[in-house]
Design an enzyme around this catalytic site. Structure first.
Site, short mmCIF file in Angstrom:
data_model
loop_
_atom_site.label_atom_id
_atom_site.label_comp_id
_atom_site.label_asym_id
_atom_site.label_seq_id
_atom_site.Cartn_x
_atom_site.Cartn_y
_atom_site.Cartn_z
NE ARG A 145 -2.90 -0.05 3.32
CZ ARG A 145 -3.59 0.59 4.21
NH1 ARG A 145 -5.22 0.35 4.04
NH2 ARG A 145 -3.54 0.76 5.38
CB THR B 233 -2.54 7.16 -2.54
OG1 THR B 233 -1.73 6.03 -2.87
CG2 THR B 233 -1.76 8.23 -3.30
CG ASP C 67 1.96 -3.36 9.11
OD1 ASP C 67 2.31 -4.32 8.59
OD2 ASP C 67 2.20 -2.02 8.32
CG ASP D 133 5.40 -3.52 9.83
OD1 ASP D 133 6.50 -3.59 9.19
OD2 ASP D 133 5.23 -2.46 9.89
C1 PRP Z 1 -1.38 -4.96 3.97
C2 PRP Z 1 -2.05 -6.25 4.14
C3 PRP Z 1 -2.77 -6.19 2.93
C4 PRP Z 1 -3.15 -4.75 2.75
C5 PRP Z 1 -4.52 -4.37 3.13
O1 PRP Z 1 -0.39 -5.01 3.35
O2 PRP Z 1 -1.40 -7.55 4.40
O3 PRP Z 1 -2.19 -6.76 1.80
O4 PRP Z 1 -2.21 -3.99 3.59
O5 PRP Z 1 -4.91 -3.19 2.98
P1 PRP Z 1 -5.93 -2.65 1.88
O6 PRP Z 1 -7.18 -3.80 2.12
O7 PRP Z 1 -6.24 -1.44 2.15
O8 PRP Z 1 -5.31 -2.89 0.59
P2 PRP Z 1 0.92 -3.92 3.09
O9 PRP Z 1 0.53 -3.19 1.86
O10 PRP Z 1 1.00 -3.18 4.50
O11 PRP Z 1 2.25 -4.91 2.98
P3 PRP Z 1 3.00 -5.83 3.65
O12 PRP Z 1 2.11 -7.09 4.01
O13 PRP Z 1 4.10 -5.81 2.76
O14 PRP Z 1 3.35 -5.16 4.92
N1 URA Z 2 -2.78 -3.45 6.57
C1 URA Z 2 -2.48 -3.94 7.84
O1 URA Z 2 -1.50 -4.77 8.13
N2 URA Z 2 -3.42 -3.63 9.12
C2 URA Z 2 -4.52 -2.76 8.69
O2 URA Z 2 -5.18 -2.53 9.74
C3 URA Z 2 -4.60 -2.14 7.48
C4 URA Z 2 -3.68 -2.54 6.48
#
Ligand code: PRP
Ligand code: URA
Length: 209
Positions: free
Chosen positions: A104, A108, A200, A203
Site C-alpha cells: 500500500r 494514497t 500492521d 510488521d
Molecule cells: C497490508 C495487508 C494487505 C493490505 C490491506 O499489506 O497485508 O495486503 O495491507 O490493505 P487494503 O485492503 O487497504 O489494501 P501492506 O501493504 O502493508 O504490505 P506488507 O504485507 O508487505 O506489509
Molecule cells: N494493513 C495492515 O496490516 N493492517 C491494517 O489494519 C490495514 C492494512
C-alpha cells in the site's frame, strides 16, 4: 454477489484475540496465524467435490471417498499472506503456491504491484487468495484482478480481519468471489488501518517495526 462466510469457530476466535493483543510477540503471532490458517483451510475446502473409489483395506475391498475435481492453489499477497501459506500446505500438501506482491502506498493507501509468479496451470486450479488484512479492499481486489487477467476463473478470498468498507469493495469489484473471514471489525481509521484490528500484520509477522 459473492457470499461472506464468517468463521465463528471458538478456536479461531480465541486465537484471533491473542493475535490482536499488542503484547503478543512475533513468534506467537506467527504461530497463531499459522494455526488459524489451518482452521480456515478446513472451512474453505468444505464444499470440494468428492468421488468414490475402490480401495483394499487389510480386511477387504471397499468403496471410500476422495476429493475430486480441480486441483488447488494458494496465492499469498506479499508480505503478510505468507504467514498463512504453511497452514494451507499442511492440510493440502499437493496444492501449488503462487505469489502476488503488492504494497500500500503510504500516502494514497492504494496498492502498488511489484511481483506476480503463478503456477503454469493456475487457470485450471481453484485458487485461494490469502491475506490476513482486508482494509480498504484495494490489495485483495487488485490481486484478484491480476489473477483474472492471467486466465484464472475459480477464486476464493480468505482473510483474518476485515473492515466493512473493504468487504463491500471486494464484493462490488468481484461479485463472483466468496470471502472467508474470521472477524468483521468496526471501521478504518484516518490512516486506513482496521479498528480495532491487530495493527500492521506484515510488521508483526516479520518483526519489521
Ligand atoms: C497490508 C495487508 C494487505 C493490505 C490491506 O499489506 O497485508 O495486503 O495491507 O490493505 P487494503 O485492503 O487497504 O489494501 P501492506 O501493504 O502493508 O504490505 P506488507 O504485507 O508487505 O506489509
Ligand atoms: N494493513 C495492515 O496490516 N493492517 C491494517 O489494519 C490495514 C492494512
Amino acid at each position: 454477489m459473492g457470499k461472506v462466510h464468517v468463521i465463528n469457530h471458538p478456536l479461531v476466535q480465541h486465537k484471533l484475540t491473542l493475535m490482536r493483543r499488542e503484547d503478543t510477540g512475533a513468534k506467537d503471532f506467527r504461530e497463531l496465524l499459522g494455526e488459524i490458517a489451518m482452521l480456515m483451510c478446513y472451512e474453505v475446502t468444505r464444499d470440494l467435490p468428492m468421488e468414490e473409489i475402490e480401495i483394499t483395506t487389510p480386511i477387504c475391498k471397499c468403496k471410500s471417498r476422495v476429493i475430486s475435481g480441480k486441483k488447488l492453489g494458494v496465492i499469498p499477497i506479499l508480505r503478510a499472506g505468507l504467514g498463512m501459506v504453511d497452514g494451507f500446505m499442511k492440510l493440502v500438501p499437493t496444492c501449488k503456491v503462487g505469489h502476488i506482491g503488492l504494497y500500500r502506498n503510504p500516502v494514497t493507501h492504494k496498492p502498488v504491484e511489484y511481483y506476480c509468479k503463478l503456477p503454469p496451470d493456475a487457470g485450471e486450479r481453484e485458487l485461494i487468495v490469502v491475506d490476513p488484512m482486508l482494509a480498504t479492499g484495494g490489495s485483495s481486489s487488485d490481486a484478484i484482478t491480476m489473477l483474472k487477467s492471467r486466465g484464472c476463473k475459480y477464486i476464493k478470498l480468505v482473510c483474518l480481519v476485515g473492515a466493512p468498507e473493504g468487504i463491500e469493495y471486494v464484493q462490488k469489484t468481484h461479485p463472483d468471489v466468496d470471502i472467508y473471514i474470521a472477524a468483521i471489525d468496526e471501521k478504518l481509521n484516518e490512516n486506513k488501518y482496521i479498528v480495532p484490528g491487530l495493527g500492521d500484520a506484515g510488521d508483526r509477522i516479520f518483526g519489521t517495526k
